[in-house]
Design a protein around this motif. Sequence first.
Motif, PDB file in Angstrom:
ATOM      1  N   UNK A 176      -0.558  -7.704  -8.823  1.00 50.52           N
ATOM      2  CA  UNK A 176      -1.050  -6.439  -8.290  1.00 50.52           C
ATOM      3  C   UNK A 176      -0.916  -6.460  -6.766  1.00 50.52           C
ATOM      4  N   UNK A 177      -0.433  -5.343  -6.206  1.00 48.55           N
ATOM      5  CA  UNK A 177      -0.212  -5.284  -4.761  1.00 48.55           C
ATOM      6  C   UNK A 177      -0.760  -3.970  -4.208  1.00 48.55           C
ATOM      7  N   UNK A 178      -0.983  -3.949  -2.908  1.00 48.54           N
ATOM      8  CA  UNK A 178      -1.450  -2.731  -2.262  1.00 48.54           C
ATOM      9  C   UNK A 178      -2.074  -3.009  -0.916  1.00 48.54           C
ATOM     10  N   UNK A 179      -2.935  -2.087  -0.482  1.00 47.63           N
ATOM     11  CA  UNK A 179      -3.575  -2.173   0.824  1.00 47.63           C
ATOM     12  C   UNK A 179      -5.025  -1.718   0.713  1.00 47.63           C
ATOM     13  N   UNK A 206       3.274  -2.456   0.284  1.00 46.19           N
ATOM     14  CA  UNK A 206       3.898  -3.022  -0.916  1.00 46.19           C
ATOM     15  C   UNK A 206       3.285  -4.374  -1.275  1.00 46.19           C
ATOM     16  N   UNK A 207       2.399  -4.896  -0.391  1.00 40.36           N
ATOM     17  CA  UNK A 207       1.761  -6.183  -0.662  1.00 40.36           C
ATOM     18  C   UNK A 207       2.300  -7.324   0.169  1.00 40.36           C
ATOM     19  N   UNK A 224      -1.402  -1.248  -7.200  1.00 41.12           N
ATOM     20  CA  UNK A 224      -0.589  -0.940  -8.377  1.00 41.12           C
ATOM     21  C   UNK A 224       0.097  -2.209  -8.843  1.00 41.12           C
ATOM     22  N   UNK A 225       0.765  -2.140 -10.001  1.00 41.35           N
ATOM     23  CA  UNK A 225       1.568  -3.263 -10.481  1.00 41.35           C
ATOM     24  C   UNK A 225       2.786  -3.425  -9.587  1.00 41.35           C
ATOM     25  N   UNK A 226       3.073  -4.660  -9.212  1.00 40.10           N
ATOM     26  CA  UNK A 226       4.223  -4.909  -8.342  1.00 40.10           C
ATOM     27  C   UNK A 226       5.541  -4.627  -9.044  1.00 40.10           C
ATOM     28  N   UNK A 227       5.598  -4.830 -10.341  1.00 37.52           N
ATOM     29  CA  UNK A 227       6.865  -4.739 -11.060  1.00 37.52           C
ATOM     30  C   UNK A 227       7.352  -3.312 -11.254  1.00 37.52           C
ATOM     31  N   UNK A 228       6.419  -2.388 -11.539  1.00 31.20           N
ATOM     32  CA  UNK A 228       6.852  -1.029 -11.872  1.00 31.20           C
ATOM     33  C   UNK A 228       6.024   0.071 -11.220  1.00 31.20           C
ATOM     34  N   UNK A 229       5.077  -0.291 -10.358  1.00 37.72           N
ATOM     35  CA  UNK A 229       4.242   0.713  -9.702  1.00 37.72           C
ATOM     36  C   UNK A 229       3.199   1.325 -10.604  1.00 37.72           C
ATOM     37  N   UNK A 230       3.043   0.799 -11.802  1.00 34.40           N
ATOM     38  CA  UNK A 230       2.121   1.384 -12.764  1.00 34.40           C
ATOM     39  C   UNK A 230       0.690   0.921 -12.595  1.00 34.40           C
TER      40      UNK A 230
END
Length: 384
Positions: free
Chosen positions: A274-277, A78-79, A175-181
Amino acid sequence: MKNALTFLVLGAALSACGGGSDGGTPAAPVTPPVVVTPPVVSADSVAVASAAVAKEAGLAVIAGANADETAYDVAADIGDTWRITFDSAKKTYAIRVLSTQFGLSDRSGTFSVVTTGNITTYTGTDLSLSVDARTRLLTGTVKLGNMHSNVSGSGYAVTDVAKLAGNYIFLGAMRNASNGGDRFNPKGSLKVVADGSAQLCNGGVFNAQGACSAVSPQLEAENASLTLVRDAARGLIIARQGDQDFGIVHVHAGDRGLALFIDRYSRNQQNVLRVGTIVAAKQQKIGAEIAGSYACAAPGISAKIMVAGSTATITNNTAGKTHAETITINKLGLGAQAVDFDGIAVFKDPADVPADYSMFMPVSSSMAVEFSTDRSYMGTCLKN
């Protein structure tokens, strides 16, 4: 020593023969002691190789508060970055939030534990985590606050950024942290230099001149310049891009070489978080060593992958379906569009459309990551 043993044997022989004239009972024969040779226990090759990698890289074991605690720093997809600690005596765990994009807080609880082969699995409320003690690898799923996350990390901390120098390949998901988009899945090459500078080449490899070059006409190579610096207060390696954070780098001492788990977070040019791995493994050819059984997890999906020869048998535990896929190693893409790319296996279901396939990247003998083009997230696979 030889003479002493000879004297003892001669003495025993004389006593047994009676020698004297007193008519007494002859002495009983002496039975030599039985020498038991303990079995030779060979060291586990994965553990030996992992320890050598950790030593060469100058990694330090993350210390717990006492001898009963083991600690791991993990990248949550999730970041976030968390430190997860297990107390083997109290059967308790603690999750300490080191960096969060969602205002999450620490929590703790109790766990039950099961060890099968080399893998120990810790289960608690909203927590299922597996550890391979040979490599100090941790991977699994956690719910913290209202956020579900896949996590992967290590029981090692980096003491010298220069020791991370080398060439890696990577797969990622963000992806976008706010909505997963606006989901994006980078893949390509990473080069780290001893001075802490790094180049992330998405969609490409570094050519003989050291430039980021696209591996195929279908991919556009993008280059990002990073700087790795050590945050001494938290014991973490921060990747910086220009004047902002790119993410936090965790290091796994795999038996195949160093691997990097990057907790990816930053704002883009539109100021969207933006968040992810990103997972990066030492670049090298793969072969028959990827054979075996893997337990895989991705958001909302549990699966099993059995790799044997040129076939991968995929069992979707969630849907209860099984099918076979063909395997091509050290390639990126399929058919005429396939290009040489060491370290990646491509899985293809013949029944799917040509654009649908998955990329399988071994990180160590403990773990691989898998990304399918028909999905928008990356899964982790723990080798059984």
